[in-house]
Design a protein around this motif. Sequence first.
Motif, short mmCIF file in Angstrom:
data_model
loop_
_atom_site.label_atom_id
_atom_site.label_comp_id
_atom_site.label_asym_id
_atom_site.label_seq_id
_atom_site.Cartn_x
_atom_site.Cartn_y
_atom_site.Cartn_z
N UNK A 39 0.85 -1.18 -0.03
CA UNK A 39 0.08 -0.05 -0.01
C UNK A 39 0.81 1.10 -0.01
N UNK A 40 2.04 1.14 0.74
CA UNK A 40 2.90 2.37 0.86
C UNK A 40 3.59 2.65 -0.58
N UNK A 41 4.05 1.30 -1.27
CA UNK A 41 4.70 1.41 -2.44
C UNK A 41 3.80 2.10 -3.63
N UNK A 42 2.54 1.70 -3.48
CA UNK A 42 1.51 2.05 -4.39
C UNK A 42 1.12 3.51 -4.35
N UNK A 43 1.70 3.94 -3.19
CA UNK A 43 1.46 5.57 -3.21
C UNK A 43 0.03 5.90 -2.57
N UNK A 44 -0.51 4.82 -1.61
CA UNK A 44 -1.74 5.40 -0.98
C UNK A 44 -1.40 5.87 0.37
N UNK A 45 -0.39 5.32 0.84
CA UNK A 45 -0.24 6.17 2.08
C UNK A 45 1.27 6.23 2.33
#
Lengths: 253, 253
Positions: free
Chosen positions: A210-216
């Motif tokens: 989720x971090x890698x995909x730029x969501x958080x």
Amino acid sequence: MRHPGGSVILGASCLAERLSHHVRLSAGEQAALDGLEEQSRSFRRGAVIISENQPPRELYVVRSGWLHSSVLLGNGSRQIMHFHFQGDILGLPLLAFADSPETITAVTDVTLCPFSRERLAAVIGEHPRIGALLLGLTVADRVSLADRLASVGRTSARARVSALLCEIFARMRRLGTPHDAAIQIPLTQEEIGDATGLTAVHVNRMMRGIVEDGLIERHNGGHVRLLDDARLAAEANFVDRTGIDTGWLPPPR
Amino acid sequence: MRHPGGSVILGASCLAERLSHHVRLSAGEQAALDGLEEQSRSFRRGAVIISENQPPRELYVVRSGWLHSSVLLGNGSRQIMHFHFQGDILGLPLLAFADSPETITAVTDVTLCPFSRERLAAVIGEHPRIGALLLGLTVADRVSLADRLASVGRTSARARVSALLCEIFARMRRLGTPHDAAIQIPLTQEEIGDATGLTAVHVNRMMRGIVEDGLIERHNGGHVRLLDDARLAAEANFVDRTGIDTGWLPPPR
DNA sequence: CGCACCTTTGAATGAGATCAAAGATGGTGG
DNA sequence: CCACCATCTTTGATCTCATTCAAAGGTGCG
């Protein structure tokens, strides 16, 4: 554990404060609620407030800190039902069962405002609108549990973690956190796993994705910031239900 | 099952009948509840009583038949939250949200007793003990949902199916089914899967295993008999919570 | 500084999902 | 009353997501 130095109650009851977020309390209601609570009490992080299968003596309103309610399964695993923040009411199962079906544990240091079931009954007897409002709040709680059930029962690991993040953010914002602020989430990945029905290891992998995909965005000490609110909510099937409808309540006394 | 001494008047309110299983209603309460309901209404199996995201106009008490409440996820799958039998109250979310968060569907042909939120508010305003009792029942409902969440989140497929069977049997027995009688369960394996977070195929395999191991017996038309109650409950981590504690309620009016 | 506890990463394993298709069952209309 | 069709159950083969097991980094607290 008593609050050191005896606590300062600034006139208002914790429960009155919580309820006044939903309706405007009458003078009579306010007075009845002010007489409800005992002195507030503090607990250290990790403390068990109510134990599964034990008869609790009172209910609580959270003044500050995070807690969770959970059950322990026979196979040794744990399911966390709900996280509780400021203003949440703890111990409602006491209104239906003598023994608590769940354990309530302090996630951080907490301060709670205790009140007895019998005094609550007296308040409801005198001020039926308060009973109706508590009914509404309990219904909302039930719906939020239903949302979690749908998440755990029917969505992917990643969606479950996303849904929990969305829920936490929505509730913190309702308590006043600015929309774009980072939130310090004091939960271990194991606790997140116990809430979402996953292992800590897998929570870690999902979170990183989720971090890698730029969501958080994550920073030291568990600080999390939402970067793409809408996409996270869509992935998670999240619906914000933090506000409740009080239009139907009977008139105050 | 009825409250000792409490008589059930034919044509009396369904809600009154349900509540009188838990407390002895006063004459005033009885009269107020009798004025609550409109004429009862019937629906064919498969009928949708309340639709997700639609504003329902009323609440219902189940007079006869089975229903379930469910939510549809974005990915097309469905989570069934709860099955509803005779005496259950439907549509409580209307007491917190204008739009229903869940869909209520008739599993069999059903008869329902409708009543309006506003009239319920009036009854609660006059008879606060009824508000408190509804609060207790809603709390119990919440706890039962929590049990299902623990089951779905933290137990094996077989334990989940076992838990659902235990729950159904416990509730039917409370409605008067003899302890050793077979029960006709009108659910498809797909519905059982949607309630337990499994696929219909896997439900089938688990069910056959439970039969093979001599825990239950199945006959034509979905009739199921419990053979080893204790072992099934142990496998399922099942706790019977069908009775509720009403000792704390305020006095009746 | 050292020790718990927590996070991160990798590899192997397994429970349940998915895909496919063959029996059962029951309701409906002719 | 029977034939047909839709729906539901059952079974097998394969695949995948999440678990399990293991161990190496981080972090903060006493």
